[in-house]
Scaffold this motif. Structure first.
Motif, PDB file in Angstrom:
ATOM      1  N   ASP A  29     -11.678  44.827 -38.825  1.00 50.02           N
ATOM      2  CA  ASP A  29     -12.486  45.881 -38.247  1.00 50.02           C
ATOM      3  C   ASP A  29     -12.044  47.212 -38.870  1.00 50.02           C
ATOM      4  O   ASP A  29     -10.863  47.400 -39.173  1.00 50.02           O
ATOM      5  CB  ASP A  29     -12.260  45.893 -36.729  1.00 50.02           C
ATOM      6  N   LYS A  30     -12.984  48.111 -39.067  1.00 50.43           N
ATOM      7  CA  LYS A  30     -12.676  49.402 -39.688  1.00 50.43           C
ATOM      8  C   LYS A  30     -11.575  50.134 -38.926  1.00 50.43           C
ATOM      9  O   LYS A  30     -10.650  50.693 -39.520  1.00 50.43           O
ATOM     10  CB  LYS A  30     -13.942  50.256 -39.759  1.00 50.43           C
ATOM     11  N   GLU A  31     -11.659  50.116 -37.592  1.00 49.51           N
ATOM     12  CA  GLU A  31     -10.652  50.804 -36.788  1.00 49.51           C
ATOM     13  C   GLU A  31      -9.287  50.135 -36.906  1.00 49.51           C
ATOM     14  O   GLU A  31      -8.259  50.806 -36.936  1.00 49.51           O
ATOM     15  CB  GLU A  31     -11.081  50.879 -35.327  1.00 49.51           C
ATOM     16  N   ALA A  32      -9.252  48.817 -36.984  1.00 48.78           N
ATOM     17  CA  ALA A  32      -7.976  48.105 -37.131  1.00 48.78           C
ATOM     18  C   ALA A  32      -7.314  48.461 -38.460  1.00 48.78           C
ATOM     19  O   ALA A  32      -6.091  48.641 -38.519  1.00 48.78           O
ATOM     20  CB  ALA A  32      -8.193  46.601 -37.026  1.00 48.78           C
ATOM     21  N   LYS A  33      -8.106  48.584 -39.516  1.00 52.59           N
ATOM     22  CA  LYS A  33      -7.559  49.012 -40.814  1.00 52.59           C
ATOM     23  C   LYS A  33      -6.946  50.399 -40.703  1.00 52.59           C
ATOM     24  O   LYS A  33      -5.852  50.644 -41.206  1.00 52.59           O
ATOM     25  CB  LYS A  33      -8.665  49.057 -41.874  1.00 52.59           C
ATOM     26  N   THR A  34      -7.671  51.293 -40.038  1.00 46.71           N
ATOM     27  CA  THR A  34      -7.191  52.660 -39.860  1.00 46.71           C
ATOM     28  C   THR A  34      -5.902  52.666 -39.042  1.00 46.71           C
ATOM     29  O   THR A  34      -4.959  53.403 -39.364  1.00 46.71           O
ATOM     30  CB  THR A  34      -8.276  53.518 -39.172  1.00 46.71           C
ATOM     31  N   GLN A  35      -5.842  51.859 -38.005  1.00 47.56           N
ATOM     32  CA  GLN A  35      -4.649  51.790 -37.157  1.00 47.56           C
ATOM     33  C   GLN A  35      -3.440  51.285 -37.944  1.00 47.56           C
ATOM     34  O   GLN A  35      -2.326  51.805 -37.783  1.00 47.56           O
ATOM     35  CB  GLN A  35      -4.910  50.907 -35.945  1.00 47.56           C
TER      36      GLN A  35
END
Length: 102
Positions: free
Chosen positions: A12-18
């Motif tokens: 998920d895009k947010e998981a990558k960012t996290q």
């Protein structure tokens, strides 16, 4: 003949960012620590492909039928979802942060 089909992992895009934020935060204190945490999480995610149900059901997922799972490594909690088509990495959070139900 039975074949073990490995499901692809989708971040998920947010998981990558996290994960990137965690890496950058640790990097301020320790280059080797940042590499260890990042590579450890990525290696563990790769192992999920071989055995998606290896880790327990995510206790923070409401109405979880067992397809939402999570593991903890180096004080980071990684939540993922198993579908018929893939494994979705949903979240990477430090364990000391307030857990989020979803």
């Amino acid at each position: 003949m039975v074949t073990n089909k490995q499901l692809p992992v989708i971040w998920d895009k947010e998981a990558k960012t996290q994960l990137k934020k965690a890496y950058n935060k640790i990097l301020k204190e320790s280059y080797q620590g940042a590499i260890t945490v990042r590579d450890g999480i990525l290696d563990t995610v790769d192992k999920i492909q071989e055995q998606p149900h290896r880790y327990p059901a995510d206790k923070f997922k409401t109405n979880n039928k067992g397809n939402y799972r999570a593991f903890e490594l180096y004080n980071y909690r990684v939540a993922y979802k198993i579908t018929d088509e893939n494994i979705q990495i949903l979240r990477v959070r430090h364990v000391k942060r307030e857990p989020l139900e979803y």
